[in-house]
Structures are given as C-alpha cells and as structure tokens.
Design a protein around this motif. Sequence first.
Motif, short mmCIF file in Angstrom:
data_model
loop_
_atom_site.label_atom_id
_atom_site.label_comp_id
_atom_site.label_asym_id
_atom_site.label_seq_id
_atom_site.Cartn_x
_atom_site.Cartn_y
_atom_site.Cartn_z
N ASP A 1 -9.66 7.12 -11.81
CA ASP A 1 -8.73 6.46 -10.88
C ASP A 1 -7.45 7.26 -10.63
OD1 ASP A 1 -10.37 4.21 -10.48
OD2 ASP A 1 -9.67 3.31 -12.35
N VAL A 2 -7.34 8.43 -11.26
CA VAL A 2 -6.12 9.24 -11.13
C VAL A 2 -6.44 10.50 -10.34
CG1 VAL A 2 -4.46 10.64 -12.42
CG2 VAL A 2 -5.03 8.33 -13.20
N ASP A 3 -5.55 10.84 -9.40
CA ASP A 3 -5.74 12.03 -8.56
C ASP A 3 -5.08 13.27 -9.14
OD1 ASP A 3 -7.05 10.78 -6.08
OD2 ASP A 3 -5.31 9.51 -6.38
N ILE A 4 -3.85 13.09 -9.65
CA ILE A 4 -3.05 14.24 -10.07
C ILE A 4 -2.37 13.95 -11.41
CG2 ILE A 4 -1.10 15.75 -9.47
CD1 ILE A 4 -1.62 15.03 -6.53
N THR B 1 0.88 -1.17 0.00
CA THR B 1 0.00 0.00 0.00
C THR B 1 0.91 1.22 0.00
OG1 THR B 1 -1.72 -1.14 1.26
CG2 THR B 1 -1.83 1.26 1.19
N ALA B 2 0.63 2.17 -0.86
CA ALA B 2 1.54 3.31 -1.02
C ALA B 2 0.82 4.63 -0.80
CB ALA B 2 2.18 3.30 -2.41
N ASP B 3 1.55 5.60 -0.22
CA ASP B 3 1.02 6.96 -0.10
C ASP B 3 0.88 7.60 -1.48
OD1 ASP B 3 1.03 7.46 2.93
OD2 ASP B 3 3.04 6.68 2.57
N TYR B 4 1.89 7.37 -2.34
CA TYR B 4 1.85 7.90 -3.70
C TYR B 4 2.28 6.82 -4.69
CZ TYR B 4 1.35 12.75 -2.12
OH TYR B 4 0.89 13.91 -1.56
N VAL B 5 1.61 6.82 -5.84
CA VAL B 5 2.04 6.01 -6.98
C VAL B 5 2.35 6.96 -8.13
CG1 VAL B 5 1.34 4.30 -8.71
CG2 VAL B 5 0.68 3.99 -6.32
N PHE B 6 3.58 6.92 -8.63
CA PHE B 6 4.00 7.77 -9.74
C PHE B 6 4.15 6.92 -11.00
CE2 PHE B 6 5.69 10.00 -5.96
CZ PHE B 6 5.07 11.23 -6.15
N LEU B 7 3.41 7.29 -12.03
CA LEU B 7 3.38 6.51 -13.26
C LEU B 7 3.63 7.40 -14.48
CD1 LEU B 7 0.09 4.50 -12.59
CD2 LEU B 7 2.42 3.69 -12.22
N GLY B 8 4.42 6.88 -15.40
CA GLY B 8 4.54 7.53 -16.70
C GLY B 8 3.43 7.05 -17.61
N ILE C 1 0.06 10.85 -12.37
CA ILE C 1 0.57 10.59 -13.72
C ILE C 1 1.52 11.71 -14.11
CG2 ILE C 1 0.01 10.26 -16.14
CD1 ILE C 1 -1.08 8.02 -14.46
N LEU C 2 2.66 11.33 -14.67
CA LEU C 2 3.68 12.28 -15.12
C LEU C 2 3.74 12.25 -16.64
CD1 LEU C 2 6.37 10.94 -12.65
CD2 LEU C 2 4.76 12.79 -12.21
N ALA C 3 3.59 13.41 -17.27
CA ALA C 3 3.55 13.42 -18.73
C ALA C 3 4.11 14.71 -19.29
CB ALA C 3 2.10 13.25 -19.21
N ASP C 4 5.13 14.61 -20.15
CA ASP C 4 5.57 15.81 -20.85
C ASP C 4 4.49 16.19 -21.87
OD1 ASP C 4 6.29 14.94 -23.71
OD2 ASP C 4 7.40 13.47 -22.53
N HIS C 5 4.57 17.39 -22.42
CA HIS C 5 3.47 17.93 -23.21
C HIS C 5 3.15 17.11 -24.46
CE1 HIS C 5 6.80 19.56 -25.61
NE2 HIS C 5 5.92 19.84 -26.55
N THR C 6 4.14 16.37 -24.99
CA THR C 6 3.89 15.59 -26.21
C THR C 6 2.94 14.43 -25.96
OG1 THR C 6 5.79 14.10 -25.89
CG2 THR C 6 6.19 16.17 -27.07
#
Length: 262
Positions: A229-232, A169-176, A209-214
């Motif tokens: 399902d995504v917060d940020i 269980t995680a406080d944050y999940v960072f995904l590309g 979710i982490l995403a560059d502009h492209t």
Amino acid sequence: MLVAQRRRRIKEMLLRDHMVKVADLVREFDVSEETIRRDLNELERDGIAQKNYGGAVLTEDFIASMTSITPVDERRTQMGEEKDAIGRMAAKLVKEDQVVIVDAGSTTWSVAKHLGELNRLTVITNGINVAQELSHNQNFSVFVIGGKLNTHLMSLVSPQPEIEMQKYTADYVFLGTSGISMKKGFTSADIYEAEVKRAMVGVGEKVVILADHTKLEKQGLISFSSFDDVDILITSSLANEEMLREIEKHGVEVLVCELQKT
C-alpha cells in the motif's frame, strides 16, 4: 454497531482495564460468543491482546510501548539533521495547488516546514505542530482533523478515523513510522495513531513513508500499512542498504537523501 466500532471499543476497554472477559463483552455488545472470540483473535494478531481462558489481557509488550513513547518536542531534536533532509526531499515531490495529507510527528513536521516554500497548497493534518508550522503561509488552506488530543504526540485522534478521512482525497499522503519490519511492514507504537495512519493510507494517490535510519532497526507493535500500500519510502544514506534493497523488491520506490556518516 459496525465491526470496526466494536473492536475499537474492546481496545479501549483493554487499555483501560488491561483485561476483558468474553461473557462481559457478549452482554455489552449483544453479540454471540463466537463473534467476540473472532474480535479477540484479530486483536491478538495485531499484538494488542493475549487470549486466555474466558477472555484476554493486554500484552506486556504493548503496555511497555505505551509508556515509552517519547514526546514529539523531544523527538524533533533526535536525528534533527537527518529528519530535516528527509523533509526537504519529501516536500520537493509536491506541486502547487495539490492536496496533501501530513500526519503528526517529528519527521512530518520537517515536511511541513519545507512545504512552506510553496505558494498555494491544501493540507490536511491531525498534527497540532504541523498545522502551526503551516499557518505561517497565509496562502495555504489547512484543515485539521478533529478528535481527542494526544499530548505526547501533539496529535488529534478521531474516534472514527476511517469515516473522517472519507471526506478527503489527496495527491500525497506523508506518514511517519515508529519502525519498519519485513514481516509487519510499517508500524506504530500507538494504537490510535495506527488507526489514523491506516485511514490516511486509504485516501492517498501516492503514499509516502518518512523514516530516519534508526526506524529500519525497530518494530512498533501495530502495523498500519503493508509494503503493497506504500508507493515511496524516503530515508537517508545512513540506512541499512541491504534492507532498503529488500523493501524495493516489494515494489516500494526508495529515495535516499545523502548525509555524511560520522
């Protein structure tokens, strides 16, 4: 055999042979023809298979996507300044002693680089490059999810990611993400990476979710998460503002790091 396991095996057969026959699958899995047709319907909805008389074939778009995935080391240098800014903003969300999940990728590697500025942290990852970056901080507890090595992405893909991730269980999940589509949500170009990402989404208190502009102008073949399902979403000021407003309407908080347009 669980439904998810059977469908995963059918995916593997499609990737290997580029086609499957209903009759062969009925014998292989000892299930009804109706069950197999439901499986193929699901794979067709995912954009992996195209049904035909008596079975299904791997879609041409999917074959093309599998051969066009850029190795992670090359992607690190693409949009490098933008990815670094996104990674820095993402890392600022995390507090010491928290548990975070960071998936494999070039933008998530930037998060790992900036997480190293904290003193204590527990990190779970399937990315070899992410784990290597985090290893520079001796006060971190780093857990690497096992599985088969994807040499293009330098990631480990578990044969049963949903079971593997149930331990955490995680406080944050960072995904590309390979792309963002208003229709399909957040997508991946790799079938196995999508399964891992989907499992990670299920165990995070906050999914980022982490995403560059492209990425806002692209669409991967496989959806791994809806907007619900995504917060940020973290992107840069180079991103399409109209699309960002549409994403916000779906309840996703959008954080934008400032970059100078050239």
